[in-house]
Design an enzyme around this catalytic site. Structure first.
Site, PDB file in Angstrom:
ATOM      1  N   SER A  40     -42.341  -0.304 -20.829  1.00 49.48           N
ATOM      2  CA  SER A  40     -42.430   0.599 -19.670  1.00 49.48           C
ATOM      3  C   SER A  40     -41.183   0.554 -18.802  1.00 49.48           C
ATOM      4  O   SER A  40     -41.261   0.789 -17.587  1.00 49.48           O
ATOM      5  CB  SER A  40     -43.645   0.216 -18.813  1.00 49.48           C
ATOM      6  OG  SER A  40     -43.515  -1.142 -18.376  1.00 49.48           O
ATOM      7  N   ASN A  42     -37.077   1.925 -18.241  1.00 51.37           N
ATOM      8  CA  ASN A  42     -36.516   3.242 -18.006  1.00 51.37           C
ATOM      9  C   ASN A  42     -36.794   4.185 -19.182  1.00 51.37           C
ATOM     10  O   ASN A  42     -37.400   5.259 -19.025  1.00 51.37           O
ATOM     11  CB  ASN A  42     -35.011   3.064 -17.764  1.00 51.37           C
ATOM     12  CG  ASN A  42     -34.299   4.346 -17.406  1.00 51.37           C
ATOM     13  OD1 ASN A  42     -33.386   4.754 -18.106  1.00 51.37           O
ATOM     14  ND2 ASN A  42     -34.676   4.986 -16.320  1.00 51.37           N
ATOM     15  N   GLY A  44     -38.751   3.574 -21.841  1.00 51.49           N
ATOM     16  CA  GLY A  44     -40.172   3.570 -22.161  1.00 51.49           C
ATOM     17  C   GLY A  44     -40.961   4.535 -21.303  1.00 51.49           C
ATOM     18  O   GLY A  44     -41.867   5.229 -21.790  1.00 51.49           O
ATOM     19  N   PHE A 127     -37.403  -9.322 -27.217  1.00 51.65           N
ATOM     20  CA  PHE A 127     -38.809  -9.648 -26.949  1.00 51.65           C
ATOM     21  C   PHE A 127     -39.760  -9.153 -28.031  1.00 51.65           C
ATOM     22  O   PHE A 127     -40.955  -9.442 -27.994  1.00 51.65           O
ATOM     23  CB  PHE A 127     -39.238  -9.039 -25.604  1.00 51.65           C
ATOM     24  CG  PHE A 127     -38.408  -9.489 -24.434  1.00 51.65           C
ATOM     25  CD1 PHE A 127     -38.004 -10.803 -24.291  1.00 51.65           C
ATOM     26  CD2 PHE A 127     -38.009  -8.576 -23.458  1.00 51.65           C
ATOM     27  CE1 PHE A 127     -37.223 -11.222 -23.218  1.00 51.65           C
ATOM     28  CE2 PHE A 127     -37.237  -8.973 -22.377  1.00 51.65           C
ATOM     29  CZ  PHE A 127     -36.848 -10.300 -22.256  1.00 51.65           C
ATOM     30  N   LYS A 236     -23.782   1.336 -31.738  1.00 48.09           N
ATOM     31  CA  LYS A 236     -23.007   2.123 -30.756  1.00 48.09           C
ATOM     32  C   LYS A 236     -22.909   1.404 -29.414  1.00 48.09           C
ATOM     33  O   LYS A 236     -21.956   1.622 -28.658  1.00 48.09           O
ATOM     34  CB  LYS A 236     -23.619   3.518 -30.607  1.00 48.09           C
ATOM     35  CG  LYS A 236     -25.098   3.533 -30.222  1.00 48.09           C
ATOM     36  CD  LYS A 236     -25.329   3.583 -28.733  1.00 48.09           C
ATOM     37  CE  LYS A 236     -26.805   3.566 -28.408  1.00 48.09           C
ATOM     38  NZ  LYS A 236     -27.088   3.746 -26.978  1.00 48.09           N
ATOM     39  N   ASN A 301     -24.182   0.106 -20.906  1.00 41.16           N
ATOM     40  CA  ASN A 301     -23.276  -0.869 -21.497  1.00 41.16           C
ATOM     41  C   ASN A 301     -21.832  -0.570 -21.086  1.00 41.16           C
ATOM     42  O   ASN A 301     -21.066  -1.475 -20.750  1.00 41.16           O
ATOM     43  CB  ASN A 301     -23.406  -0.848 -23.023  1.00 41.16           C
ATOM     44  CG  ASN A 301     -24.716  -1.453 -23.490  1.00 41.16           C
ATOM     45  OD1 ASN A 301     -24.864  -2.662 -23.599  1.00 41.16           O
ATOM     46  ND2 ASN A 301     -25.697  -0.594 -23.756  1.00 41.16           N
ATOM     47  N   LYS A 329     -32.098  -4.145 -19.027  1.00 37.86           N
ATOM     48  CA  LYS A 329     -31.367  -5.105 -19.842  1.00 37.86           C
ATOM     49  C   LYS A 329     -30.264  -4.422 -20.646  1.00 37.86           C
ATOM     50  O   LYS A 329     -30.429  -3.313 -21.147  1.00 37.86           O
ATOM     51  CB  LYS A 329     -32.327  -5.806 -20.806  1.00 37.86           C
ATOM     52  CG  LYS A 329     -33.363  -6.686 -20.113  1.00 37.86           C
ATOM     53  CD  LYS A 329     -32.713  -7.867 -19.435  1.00 37.86           C
ATOM     54  CE  LYS A 329     -33.737  -8.774 -18.785  1.00 37.86           C
ATOM     55  NZ  LYS A 329     -33.091  -9.903 -18.060  1.00 37.86           N
ATOM     56  N   GLN A 331     -28.109  -4.210 -24.037  1.00 35.17           N
ATOM     57  CA  GLN A 331     -28.325  -4.527 -25.442  1.00 35.17           C
ATOM     58  C   GLN A 331     -27.006  -4.851 -26.140  1.00 35.17           C
ATOM     59  O   GLN A 331     -26.974  -5.598 -27.115  1.00 35.17           O
ATOM     60  CB  GLN A 331     -29.003  -3.351 -26.147  1.00 35.17           C
ATOM     61  CG  GLN A 331     -30.377  -3.000 -25.591  1.00 35.17           C
ATOM     62  CD  GLN A 331     -31.390  -4.119 -25.763  1.00 35.17           C
ATOM     63  OE1 GLN A 331     -31.552  -4.648 -26.837  1.00 35.17           O
ATOM     64  NE2 GLN A 331     -32.044  -4.481 -24.691  1.00 35.17           N
TER      65      GLN A 331
END
Length: 389
Positions: A40, A42, A44, A127, A236, A301, A329, A331
């Site tokens: 849930s 951004n 999601g 996760f 990417k 990123n 987060k 990636q």
């Protein structure tokens, strides 16, 4: 207090309750598909919005869309799930956007997934394994899954794509959806494209995912190449870090374009070396060159990497992530580390100088300006039919 689905539908349809189980087959078993979004944040929340709009209008889907929410307490003292259900809005990760009256936030993972036969995974990739282990034995046997997650796990025997991890842990089929998809732009219904990757003989379920996600402003195309689509979406983010270093050091658009081109070349080479089934054509879909472009121009990123370079690497990615992303987060940093481990293990580091340099910059072994220094070296390689020579 959270509104029940019946009350929500009544309030949004002039007092009439929309039947949830109106269509049955001859043996009395419901033909409607029920969807749960696992995650849930951004992206999601945007996925839940897209799905909810289609579930509400298509007779083949249950109206109710569950969204599993990792429970948090907001500064107001309220629970995030309660606020989402009361206001129909994820006030922390997607403020100002209504999700759809048929989206129900649920902090209980087992309860959220128990009745679903279509699971949409959209959580940080680190996760996923733990979440899947909690779901073992708690889901229906006929479940189909799709991953919107851009990342990978590195096991002893090599890289494991997230779709494969989900399939292995839960014993279910898993497609993927990747593309040039900055979540906040889709949330306000700006035109975007995406790619669904599916395996051989799974075209029918791929079409169902296309139907579930497609809207007038979000166009989805199926491609029979799970690994190619997923590798594009994963790798990417590493190239976007390189683009961010270029931006942070104000090296200019020519340099950034060169970094993007070299990055795309390395993406294709790595993908074909690791998975011989990967198709060249996949890199020309939304999941490939389009996603690379948009992420290098405007993704999180790129944004955090630019700040990292401006600070000459003196502030860590963890510190900048916490300051700049409000709980979201990155990636790219973890993916760069994971790819470095794979390349190092297989003796391929010299073949992929851009990817190697990005990781070494992230951990402080090289300065951000080193992102262009590698270009003076000409790696000795060629790729023919997916094999290094």
């Amino acid at each position: 207090m959270a509104l029940g689905i019946e009350a929500r539908l009544r309030s949004s349809n002039g007092g009439c309750v929309m039947p949830l189980d109106a269509h049955f087959s001859d043996d009395g078993v419901s033909r409607k598909s029920k969807v749960t979004v696992v995650g849930s944040g951004n992206w999601g929340s945007v996925a839940a919005k897209l799905i909810a709009s289609n579930a509400a209008r298509l007779s083949s889907f249950h109206d109710e869309v569950r969204m599993w929410v990792y429970e948090e307490t907001l500064p107001t003292g309220e629970k995030l799930t309660d606020v989402i259900n009361l206001n129909n809005e994820n006030v922390k990760y997607l403020p100002g956007i209504k999700l759809g009256m048929n989206v129900i936030a649920d902090p209980d993972l087992e309860n959220a997934v128990k009745d679903a036969n279509m699971l949409v995974f959209v959580t940080p990739h680190q996760f996923v394994e733990g979440i899947c282990k909690r779901m073992v034995g708690k889901i229906r046997r006929d479940v189909e899954a799709i991953s919107l997650i851009k990342g990978m796990e590195v096991k002893k025997d090599g890289p494991c794509m997230i779709s494969s991890l989900i399939s292995q842990e839960l014993g279910i089929n898993c497609c993927v959806l990747m593309g040039a998809n900055i979540a906040n732009e889709i949330a306000v219904e700006k035109f975007s494209e995406a790619t669904v990757g599916y395996r051989e003989n799974m075209r029918e379920i791929a079409e169902k995912w296309v139907q579930l996600f497609s809207t007038s402003y979000f166009v989805v195309t199926p491609v029979q190449d799970v690994e190619g689509v997923e590798m594009c979406g994963t790798l990417k983010n590493v190239v976007a870090l390189a683009a961010g270093f270029v931006d942070g050091l104000e090296m200019g658009n020519n340099t950034k374009a060169a970094i993007m081109r070299i990055g795309l070349r390395e993406m294709r080479m790595i993908s074909k070396l690791l998975f011989s089934s990967v198709k060249d054509s996949t890199f020309f879909e939304s999941c490939g060159v389009a996603d690379l472009i948009t992420t290098c121009l405007g993704g999180r990123n790129r944004k955090v990497a630019a700040a990292f370079a401006k600070n000459e690497g003196k502030r860590s990615f963890d510190e900048l992530e916490a300051e700049m992303l409000q709980g979201q987060k990155l990636q790219g940093v973890s993916t760069a580390k994971e790819m470095y481990e794979v390349l190092n293990h297989r003796g391929w580091l010299e073949l992929f100088p851009l990817f190697a340099s990005v990781h070494e910059i992230c951990i402080g072994h090289l300065s951000p300006s080193a992102i262009v220094e590698y270009s003076e070296r000409k790696p000795n390689f060629c790729v023919i039919d997916g094999h290094a020579q």
